[in-house]
Scaffold this active site. Sequence first.
Site, PDB file in Angstrom:
ATOM      1  N   ASN A 105       9.792 -30.493 -24.496  1.00 16.82           N
ATOM      2  CA  ASN A 105       9.024 -29.311 -24.889  1.00 16.82           C
ATOM      3  C   ASN A 105       8.320 -29.689 -26.186  1.00 16.82           C
ATOM      4  O   ASN A 105       8.950 -29.744 -27.237  1.00 16.82           O
ATOM      5  CB  ASN A 105       9.985 -28.124 -25.087  1.00 16.82           C
ATOM      6  CG  ASN A 105       9.295 -26.916 -25.682  1.00 16.82           C
ATOM      7  OD1 ASN A 105       8.068 -26.850 -25.731  1.00 16.82           O
ATOM      8  ND2 ASN A 105      10.084 -25.952 -26.134  1.00 16.82           N
TER       9      ASN A 105
ATOM     10  N   LYS B 156       6.194 -28.059 -27.834  1.00 10.82           N
ATOM     11  CA  LYS B 156       5.902 -26.918 -28.719  1.00 10.82           C
ATOM     12  C   LYS B 156       4.468 -27.039 -29.264  1.00 10.82           C
ATOM     13  O   LYS B 156       3.600 -27.480 -28.526  1.00 10.82           O
ATOM     14  CB  LYS B 156       6.955 -26.833 -29.829  1.00 10.82           C
ATOM     15  CG  LYS B 156       8.384 -26.895 -29.249  1.00 10.82           C
ATOM     16  CD  LYS B 156       9.447 -26.522 -30.216  1.00 10.82           C
ATOM     17  CE  LYS B 156      10.807 -26.625 -29.527  1.00 10.82           C
ATOM     18  NZ  LYS B 156      11.920 -26.182 -30.367  1.00 10.82           N
TER      19      LYS B 156
ATOM     20  N   HIS C  42      11.296 -19.154 -23.589  1.00  9.86           N
ATOM     21  CA  HIS C  42      11.847 -19.944 -24.700  1.00  9.86           C
ATOM     22  C   HIS C  42      12.212 -19.012 -25.859  1.00  9.86           C
ATOM     23  O   HIS C  42      11.517 -18.028 -26.121  1.00  9.86           O
ATOM     24  CB  HIS C  42      10.832 -20.987 -25.156  1.00  9.86           C
ATOM     25  CG  HIS C  42      11.450 -21.988 -26.081  1.00  9.86           C
ATOM     26  ND1 HIS C  42      11.614 -21.726 -27.416  1.00  9.86           N
ATOM     27  CD2 HIS C  42      11.985 -23.204 -25.851  1.00  9.86           C
ATOM     28  CE1 HIS C  42      12.227 -22.773 -27.972  1.00  9.86           C
ATOM     29  NE2 HIS C  42      12.458 -23.677 -27.049  1.00  9.86           N
TER      30      HIS C  42
ATOM     31  N   GLU D 269      11.829 -19.245 -28.910  1.00 13.55           N
ATOM     32  CA  GLU D 269      10.778 -19.053 -29.915  1.00 13.55           C
ATOM     33  C   GLU D 269       9.777 -17.993 -29.456  1.00 13.55           C
ATOM     34  O   GLU D 269       9.231 -17.251 -30.272  1.00 13.55           O
ATOM     35  CB  GLU D 269      10.090 -20.398 -30.216  1.00 13.55           C
ATOM     36  CG  GLU D 269      10.990 -21.279 -31.073  1.00 13.55           C
ATOM     37  CD  GLU D 269      10.820 -22.772 -30.848  1.00 13.55           C
ATOM     38  OE1 GLU D 269       9.796 -23.196 -30.293  1.00 13.55           O
ATOM     39  OE2 GLU D 269      11.754 -23.514 -31.225  1.00 13.55           O
TER      40      GLU D 269
ATOM     41  N   GLU E 252      19.946 -22.740 -23.701  1.00  6.50           N
ATOM     42  CA  GLU E 252      19.611 -23.177 -25.050  1.00  6.50           C
ATOM     43  C   GLU E 252      20.203 -22.218 -26.083  1.00  6.50           C
ATOM     44  O   GLU E 252      19.607 -21.165 -26.370  1.00  6.50           O
ATOM     45  CB  GLU E 252      18.095 -23.223 -25.232  1.00  6.50           C
ATOM     46  CG  GLU E 252      17.401 -24.195 -24.302  1.00  6.50           C
ATOM     47  CD  GLU E 252      16.088 -24.688 -24.891  1.00  6.50           C
ATOM     48  OE1 GLU E 252      15.955 -25.908 -25.059  1.00  6.50           O
ATOM     49  OE2 GLU E 252      15.229 -23.868 -25.222  1.00  6.50           O
TER      50      GLU E 252
ATOM     51  N   GLY F 297      16.360 -26.939 -32.904  1.00  7.42           N
ATOM     52  CA  GLY F 297      15.637 -27.408 -34.086  1.00  7.42           C
ATOM     53  C   GLY F 297      16.471 -27.428 -35.351  1.00  7.42           C
ATOM     54  O   GLY F 297      15.942 -27.596 -36.450  1.00  7.42           O
TER      55      GLY F 297
ATOM     56  N   SER G 247      18.743 -29.450 -29.952  1.00 13.40           N
ATOM     57  CA  SER G 247      19.043 -30.671 -30.695  1.00 13.40           C
ATOM     58  C   SER G 247      19.676 -31.761 -29.833  1.00 13.40           C
ATOM     59  O   SER G 247      20.516 -32.523 -30.317  1.00 13.40           O
ATOM     60  CB  SER G 247      19.916 -30.357 -31.922  1.00 13.40           C
ATOM     61  OG  SER G 247      19.239 -29.453 -32.793  1.00 13.40           O
TER      62      SER G 247
HETATM   63  P1  PGA Z   1      15.145 -29.101 -30.175  1.00 13.64           P
HETATM   64  O1  PGA Z   1      14.376 -28.012 -29.286  1.00 13.64           O
HETATM   65  O2  PGA Z   1      15.504 -30.224 -29.236  1.00 13.64           O
HETATM   66  O3  PGA Z   1      14.147 -29.512 -31.206  1.00 13.64           O
HETATM   67  O4  PGA Z   1      16.350 -28.434 -30.734  1.00 13.64           O
HETATM   68  C1  PGA Z   1      14.820 -27.698 -28.002  1.00 13.64           C
HETATM   69  C2  PGA Z   1      13.953 -26.626 -27.414  1.00 13.64           C
HETATM   70  O5  PGA Z   1      13.466 -25.776 -28.169  1.00 13.64           O
HETATM   71  O6  PGA Z   1      13.722 -26.579 -26.197  1.00 13.64           O
END
Ligand code: PGA
Length: 255
Positions: free
Chosen positions: A13, A15, A99, A101, A171, A177, A217
């Site tokens: 992803n 982003k 997601h 976010e 997730e 993140g 992560s």
């Molecule tokens: P990250 O993000 O691996 O940077 O924690 C995962 C995601 O948001 O899908």
Amino acid sequence: MNPAKRRTVIAGNWKMNFTPDEATAFINEIKPMVAGKDNCDIIFCAPYVTISAAMKAAEGSNIKIGAENVHFEEKGAYTGEVSAKMLKAIGVEYVIIGHSERRQYFAETDETVNLRTKAALAAGMKVILCLGEVKEQRLSGITNEVVGMQTKLDLAGVDAEALKNVIIAYEPVWAIGTGLTATPEQAEETCGEIRKVLAAMYGAEVAETVTIQYGGSMNDANAAELLAKPNVDGGLIGGASLVAKKFTAIVDAAQ
Ligand code: PGA
């Protein structure tokens, strides 16, 4: 992962990262590194404006390019949104929906996540449906309730046939993140819980076929342990999907 029962999917992803030129350079770098690694599907979900360039660079390889969101209407007065029909028109097969976010910063709810999911499926796309608990919910011991409710609400009205085109990404929001990864045991337990809910909704046989990824992560150092768990069928990877060596190491861990 349980490759006998379901496909392992390693998805990046991106982003809000990578211009078209940057995406092209990245795909050209990683293409030879993942060539022939066919024990998992490899997908990168890209910003809308970057999709076409990434697809062109990925042509003829085992890399697929997806989108990071989609609107539920086919067209109309929805400034800034993109429909499934538009994505299909440029050849996009996969789309991330729900997601955290999007839920946190753009006020998406289980209701709109459900509408987007149904619209994408109806257009013939494959959906990576994201869900997961926030830190306070885990600390309060209600993770299973939260992911169970999200699974039911986000998939309301999706029948077993359409479910074949759904990948679930578990997730935990506290792990995204942050560098804090769920332990393999936590990931296994919650992915297993989601599968139980799917079994109650669709029957155990169908539930066994659904790919459930872990995200939060995941990186080159922890992927092997997470992917070794029977209910963790892949990863949705943010930060580490921007670094060819790290992402390739995760693909290797899935082989
Ligand atoms: P990250 O993000 O691996 O940077 O924690 C995962 C995601 O948001 O899908």
